[in-house]
Design a protein around this motif. Structure first.
Motif, PDB file in Angstrom:
ATOM      1  N   UNK A   1       0.716  -1.247  -0.025  1.00  0.00           N
ATOM      2  CA  UNK A   1       0.034  -0.050   0.045  1.00  0.00           C
ATOM      3  C   UNK A   1       0.873   1.198  -0.152  1.00  0.00           C
ATOM      4  N   UNK A   2       1.923   1.281   0.792  1.00  0.00           N
ATOM      5  CA  UNK A   2       2.624   2.397   1.020  1.00  0.00           C
ATOM      6  C   UNK A   2       4.029   2.728   0.142  1.00  0.00           C
ATOM      7  N   UNK A   3       4.360   1.509  -0.712  1.00  0.00           N
ATOM      8  CA  UNK A   3       5.649   1.488  -1.199  1.00  0.00           C
ATOM      9  C   UNK A   3       5.599   2.547  -2.366  1.00  0.00           C
ATOM     10  N   UNK A   4       4.717   2.858  -2.984  1.00  0.00           N
ATOM     11  CA  UNK A   4       4.679   3.906  -4.431  1.00  0.00           C
ATOM     12  C   UNK A   4       4.712   5.218  -3.618  1.00  0.00           C
ATOM     13  N   UNK A   5       3.878   5.781  -2.504  1.00  0.00           N
ATOM     14  CA  UNK A   5       3.769   6.845  -2.110  1.00  0.00           C
ATOM     15  C   UNK A   5       4.948   7.458  -1.617  1.00  0.00           C
ATOM     16  N   UNK A   6       5.702   6.383  -0.695  1.00  0.00           N
ATOM     17  CA  UNK A   6       6.926   6.716  -0.030  1.00  0.00           C
ATOM     18  C   UNK A   6       8.194   6.610  -1.010  1.00  0.00           C
ATOM     19  N   UNK A   7       8.166   6.073  -2.042  1.00  0.00           N
ATOM     20  CA  UNK A   7       9.248   6.274  -3.219  1.00  0.00           C
ATOM     21  C   UNK A   7       9.038   7.723  -3.731  1.00  0.00           C
ATOM     22  N   UNK A   8       7.950   8.258  -4.059  1.00  0.00           N
ATOM     23  CA  UNK A   8       7.658   9.643  -4.480  1.00  0.00           C
ATOM     24  C   UNK A   8       8.195  10.735  -3.403  1.00  0.00           C
ATOM     25  N   UNK A   9       7.634  10.390  -2.170  1.00  0.00           N
ATOM     26  CA  UNK A   9       8.045  11.299  -0.945  1.00  0.00           C
ATOM     27  C   UNK A   9       9.564  11.469  -0.863  1.00  0.00           C
ATOM     28  N   UNK A  10      10.145  10.356  -0.831  1.00  0.00           N
ATOM     29  CA  UNK A  10      11.462  10.300  -0.860  1.00  0.00           C
ATOM     30  C   UNK A  10      12.426  11.058  -1.784  1.00  0.00           C
ATOM     31  N   UNK A  11      11.990  11.503  -2.898  1.00  0.00           N
ATOM     32  CA  UNK A  11      12.617  12.183  -3.897  1.00  0.00           C
ATOM     33  C   UNK A  11      12.733  13.771  -3.570  1.00  0.00           C
ATOM     34  N   UNK A  12      11.792  13.987  -2.463  1.00  0.00           N
ATOM     35  CA  UNK A  12      11.926  15.468  -1.975  1.00  0.00           C
ATOM     36  C   UNK A  12      12.517  15.631  -0.635  1.00  0.00           C
ATOM     37  N   UNK A  13      13.435  16.180  -0.545  1.00  0.00           N
ATOM     38  CA  UNK A  13      13.906  16.230   0.971  1.00  0.00           C
ATOM     39  C   UNK A  13      13.182  17.218   1.967  1.00  0.00           C
ATOM     40  N   UNK A  14      12.493  18.088   1.504  1.00  0.00           N
ATOM     41  CA  UNK A  14      11.423  18.781   2.277  1.00  0.00           C
ATOM     42  C   UNK A  14      10.338  18.086   2.592  1.00  0.00           C
ATOM     43  N   UNK A  15       9.772  17.227   1.736  1.00  0.00           N
ATOM     44  CA  UNK A  15       8.585  16.184   2.012  1.00  0.00           C
ATOM     45  C   UNK A  15       9.148  15.005   3.108  1.00  0.00           C
ATOM     46  N   UNK A  16      10.287  14.609   2.845  1.00  0.00           N
ATOM     47  CA  UNK A  16      10.890  13.732   3.780  1.00  0.00           C
ATOM     48  C   UNK A  16      11.276  14.092   5.075  1.00  0.00           C
ATOM     49  N   UNK A  17      11.562  15.250   5.223  1.00  0.00           N
ATOM     50  CA  UNK A  17      11.896  15.959   6.569  1.00  0.00           C
ATOM     51  C   UNK A  17      10.600  16.234   7.300  1.00  0.00           C
ATOM     52  N   UNK A  18       9.613  16.660   6.508  1.00  0.00           N
ATOM     53  CA  UNK A  18       8.161  16.951   7.027  1.00  0.00           C
ATOM     54  C   UNK A  18       7.463  15.774   7.687  1.00  0.00           C
ATOM     55  N   UNK A  19       7.769  14.568   6.783  1.00  0.00           N
ATOM     56  CA  UNK A  19       7.034  13.224   7.251  1.00  0.00           C
ATOM     57  C   UNK A  19       7.541  12.770   8.314  1.00  0.00           C
ATOM     58  N   UNK A  20       9.172  12.730   8.385  1.00  0.00           N
ATOM     59  CA  UNK A  20       9.992  12.069   9.579  1.00  0.00           C
ATOM     60  C   UNK A  20       9.767  13.109  10.632  1.00  0.00           C
ATOM     61  N   UNK A  21       9.522  14.224  10.667  1.00  0.00           N
ATOM     62  CA  UNK A  21       9.307  15.062  12.187  1.00  0.00           C
ATOM     63  C   UNK A  21       8.071  15.081  12.431  1.00  0.00           C
ATOM     64  N   UNK A  22       7.291  14.817  11.765  1.00  0.00           N
ATOM     65  CA  UNK A  22       5.706  14.661  12.209  1.00  0.00           C
ATOM     66  C   UNK A  22       5.662  13.078  12.768  1.00  0.00           C
ATOM     67  N   UNK A  23       6.306  12.132  12.106  1.00  0.00           N
ATOM     68  CA  UNK A  23       6.292  10.732  12.980  1.00  0.00           C
ATOM     69  C   UNK A  23       7.063  10.940  14.133  1.00  0.00           C
ATOM     70  N   UNK A  24       8.124  11.569  14.016  1.00  0.00           N
ATOM     71  CA  UNK A  24       9.021  11.647  15.274  1.00  0.00           C
ATOM     72  C   UNK A  24       8.239  11.989  16.547  1.00  0.00           C
TER      73      UNK A  24
END
Length: 413
Positions: free
Chosen positions: A330-353
């Motif tokens: 379910x999450x592989x494709x969305x996460x692959x696209x999010x990983x291409x953006x540093x800003x989106x990655x930082x935003x997601x990991x900050x929220x989960x953290x």
């Protein structure tokens, strides 16, 4: 290619969304109920409810001083428990429920209220089946789970799991079950347990995000993700077996706090994966050990031992792996696209953290957690989590396509 991936992801989300599931975060502790026959046609209910769950649901402070607080709120607790137990026979006639005793107790290091209840059928009735409903705590806290077990002939078996969304089940009375625990039952239990464990799902997402962030060829990324997932699986399988065999026993508070800590650490790593491949695999396997002790809490109270442990353990583990693979799909494709953006990655990991940090405080120090209900409603199931990630990934993709579009400059006339 991108359009095909999106269509495949959307189809997977739609497929899994067809199976409704409660929006539940992984509990620090669940209510444990053992149903057993008593004198005549009556039934005895042995109930253990974590005080932190009661405090969260009803805005009380029982966990601060368990013994004195339970004594002071004795009448209210008795009324709440009696009202929460809804027992009926197959014809719909209600049983009478009385609370015989209340006491402070502990289960896996968590303070609980230990209650003994007696349920009596209508006069003259001796039904073989009982429709068992429960609403205490689950009427307010939609993420809370209630594990109901049957005890008959010295054998205890898991009857089912109740939630706000599934508040009742059928229990067989006065006859021991033919099989101690079926493989199919434990397969379903393992699958559902992972589906309802938002913390386990977020950890798995961070592992996949970290693999995608290394910007390697797709096949290399898939192989790396496969190895990391395998390491996590081996780790939690080992600790689950150790816990169920009774060789290692850890307080639930330590385990659940450590699980939240693995998520916080993984969030930092996923934002900027710098560990060497072998070290990352070893750490992931160690984190799997921690999560395995959390999985083991689901099987407690079933009185499994010796050869009776083998089949349930295999079934539960396979159920976990099926749910894990489905969640990754379910999450592989969305996460692959999010990983291409540093800003989106930082935003997601900050929220989960931040979510993991709130869980650490809640689980280690019995504090309230104001974000729990938001997390439960927003990403409480794999489908909801996938939809949130899908929206984020789509936004990243659209913005990247916009920034890469060639700029048309006007020509002089």
């Amino acid at each position: 290619m991108i359009r095909s991936l999106w269509l495949a992801g959307a189809a997977l989300v739609a497929f899994f969304a067809m199976t409704p599931a409660p929006a539940a975060a992984h509990d620090v502790g669940a209510t444990l109920i053992v149903v057993s026959p008593a004198a005549g046609a009556t039934v005895r209910l042995d109930v253990q409810i974590p005080l932190t769950s009661i405090d969260f649901a009803y805005d009380t402070a029982l966990n601060d001083a368990p013994a004195s607080s339970i004594a002071a709120r004795d009448a209210w607790l008795r009324a709440t428990l009696a009202a929460g137990a809804a027992l009926t026979d197959p014809g719909g006639a209600s049983w009478t429920v009385t609370v015989d005793s209340l006491a402070a107790d502990q289960v896996q290091g968590l303070n609980t209220v230990h209650a003994q209840l007696t349920a009596s059928p209508p006069a003259g009735a001796q039904p073989a089946l009982l429709q068992f409903g429960w609403g205490t705590v689950t009427d307010i806290d939609y993420s809370h789970k209630v594990y109901v077990s049957e005890e008959a002939g010295g054998t205890t078996t898991l009857a089912g799991i109740l939630t706000h969304y599934q508040p009742a089940l059928t229990v067989q009375l006065h006859t021991p079950p033919a099989e101690p625990v079926s493989f199919a039952t434990m397969l379903t239990t393992g699958f559902q347990h992972f589906r309802e464990g938002t913390d386990h799902q977020l950890f798995l997402c961070l592992v996949a995000l970290g693999a995608a962030r290394r910007r390697q060829p797709r096949m290399t990324t898939l192989r790396r993700l496969g190895l990391l997932t395998l390491g996590f699986t081996i780790g939690h399988s080992i600790s689950l077996a150790l816990a169920m065999l009774g060789w290692v026993t850890l307080p639930s508070r330590w385990v659940e706090t450590a699980i939240a800590a693995t998520i916080a650490i993984s969030a930092v790593h996923a934002a900027r994966p710098t560990l060497p491949a072998r070290a990352e695999l070893a750490v992931t396997a160690c984190f799997g050990l921690v999560h395995g002790f959390g999985f083991a809490g689901t099987l407690e109270g079933l009185a499994l031992h010796g050869t009776t442990l083998i089949i349930p353990l295999i079934g539960f583990n396979l159920g976990l792996e099926m749910a894990q693979l489905a969640a990754l799909a379910l999450v592989a494709v969305p996460l692959w696209l999010i990983a291409r953006s540093t800003a989106a990655t930082v935003g997601l990991t900050t929220a989960v953290g931040a979510i993991a940090g709130s869980w650490i405080l809640q689980r280690a120090f019995d504090t309230g957690n104001p974000v729990d209900r938001f997390v439960s409603s927003a990403v409480g199931t794999p489908e909801r989590l996938a939809l949130v990630l899908l929206a984020a990934g789509l936004l990243v993709h659209v913005r990247r396509r916009g920034s890469e579009s060639p700029q048309v400059t006007p020509t002089a006339s």
